[in-house]
Design a protein around this motif. Structure first.
Motif, PDB file in Angstrom:
ATOM      1  N   ARG A  25       0.836  -1.208   0.000  1.00  9.96           N
ATOM      2  CA  ARG A  25       0.000   0.000   0.000  1.00  9.96           C
ATOM      3  C   ARG A  25       0.870   1.258   0.000  1.00  9.96           C
ATOM      4  O   ARG A  25       0.590   2.214  -0.727  1.00  9.96           O
ATOM      5  N   TYR A  28       2.330   1.661  -3.469  1.00  5.61           N
ATOM      6  CA  TYR A  28       1.315   2.138  -4.409  1.00  5.61           C
ATOM      7  C   TYR A  28       1.078   3.636  -4.234  1.00  5.61           C
ATOM      8  O   TYR A  28       1.019   4.375  -5.216  1.00  5.61           O
ATOM      9  N   ARG A  32       1.726   6.360  -7.060  1.00  8.03           N
ATOM     10  CA  ARG A  32       0.581   7.170  -7.484  1.00  8.03           C
ATOM     11  C   ARG A  32       0.902   8.653  -7.381  1.00  8.03           C
ATOM     12  O   ARG A  32       0.566   9.429  -8.273  1.00  8.03           O
ATOM     13  N   GLU A  59       6.748  -1.118 -14.551  1.00  9.05           N
ATOM     14  CA  GLU A  59       6.102  -0.714 -13.304  1.00  9.05           C
ATOM     15  C   GLU A  59       5.167   0.476 -13.527  1.00  9.05           C
ATOM     16  O   GLU A  59       4.093   0.539 -12.934  1.00  9.05           O
ATOM     17  N   TYR A  62       2.012  -0.885 -14.885  1.00 11.39           N
ATOM     18  CA  TYR A  62       1.245  -1.561 -13.839  1.00 11.39           C
ATOM     19  C   TYR A  62       0.491  -0.550 -12.965  1.00 11.39           C
ATOM     20  O   TYR A  62      -0.724  -0.679 -12.752  1.00 11.39           O
ATOM     21  N   TYR A  63       1.200   0.453 -12.483  1.00 13.80           N
ATOM     22  CA  TYR A  63       0.561   1.407 -11.575  1.00 13.80           C
ATOM     23  C   TYR A  63      -0.429   2.315 -12.310  1.00 13.80           C
ATOM     24  O   TYR A  63      -1.468   2.668 -11.761  1.00 13.80           O
ATOM     25  N   MET A  65      -2.219   1.438 -14.914  1.00 11.96           N
ATOM     26  CA  MET A  65      -3.417   0.646 -15.175  1.00 11.96           C
ATOM     27  C   MET A  65      -4.252   0.486 -13.898  1.00 11.96           C
ATOM     28  O   MET A  65      -5.487   0.459 -13.948  1.00 11.96           O
ATOM     29  N   ALA A  66      -3.574   0.384 -12.759  1.00  7.91           N
ATOM     30  CA  ALA A  66      -4.306   0.344 -11.487  1.00  7.91           C
ATOM     31  C   ALA A  66      -5.040   1.669 -11.272  1.00  7.91           C
ATOM     32  O   ALA A  66      -6.212   1.682 -10.876  1.00  7.91           O
ATOM     33  N   MET A  67      -4.362   2.779 -11.548  1.00 10.52           N
ATOM     34  CA  MET A  67      -4.997   4.093 -11.391  1.00 10.52           C
ATOM     35  C   MET A  67      -6.161   4.250 -12.368  1.00 10.52           C
ATOM     36  O   MET A  67      -7.194   4.830 -12.025  1.00 10.52           O
ATOM     37  N   LYS A  69      -8.005   1.771 -13.502  1.00 11.95           N
ATOM     38  CA  LYS A  69      -9.057   0.904 -12.964  1.00 11.95           C
ATOM     39  C   LYS A  69      -9.822   1.585 -11.836  1.00 11.95           C
ATOM     40  O   LYS A  69     -11.044   1.454 -11.746  1.00 11.95           O
ATOM     41  N   PHE A  70      -9.110   2.317 -10.990  1.00 10.78           N
ATOM     42  CA  PHE A  70      -9.743   2.980  -9.855  1.00 10.78           C
ATOM     43  C   PHE A  70     -10.303   4.355 -10.199  1.00 10.78           C
ATOM     44  O   PHE A  70     -10.737   5.090  -9.321  1.00 10.78           O
ATOM     45  N   GLU A  72      -8.754   7.044 -11.366  1.00 10.93           N
ATOM     46  CA  GLU A  72      -7.892   8.190 -11.103  1.00 10.93           C
ATOM     47  C   GLU A  72      -7.298   8.758 -12.383  1.00 10.93           C
ATOM     48  O   GLU A  72      -6.833   9.885 -12.397  1.00 10.93           O
TER      49      GLU A  72
END
Length: 92
Positions: A25, A28, A32, A59, A62-63, A65-67, A69-70, A72
């Motif tokens: 966490r 991340y 972010r 990396e 990865y981050y 794509m996470a942002m 998805k959420f 952001e």
């Protein structure tokens, strides 16, 4: 008179998250913040963000794509060679 506690509060008091989860966490949040700083002025592609933040491109992907998805990040077009999408922050 006894005060009722919510079940979720009891669970939070008795169960603790694994230390690896806290470290993931923290990482991340650090990534972010760096990505958001790189995107605060204009939309950029993943390679541009990786270069601006000194994060390896894998990396950064990865981050980002996470942002995405959420919620952001959002997609803001594609480059002239149709290779990379431009990403921008959804909240400034």
């Amino acid at each position: 008179m006894e005060v009722k506690q919510k079940t979720i509060d009891i669970i939070k008091q008795t169960r603790k998250a694994a230390p690896e989860a806290f470290e993931a966490r923290k990482l991340y949040l650090k990534m972010r913040k760096a990505i958001a700083e790189a995107l605060k002025d204009e939309a950029k592609t993943i390679p541009q963000v990786a270069e601006a933040t000194n994060i390896p491109i894998g990396e950064a992907t990865y981050y980002m794509m996470a942002m995405l998805k959420f919620g952001e990040l959002s997609v803001n077009g594609i480059d002239d060679m149709d290779e990379y999408y431009f990403y921008q922050l959804t909240k400034q």
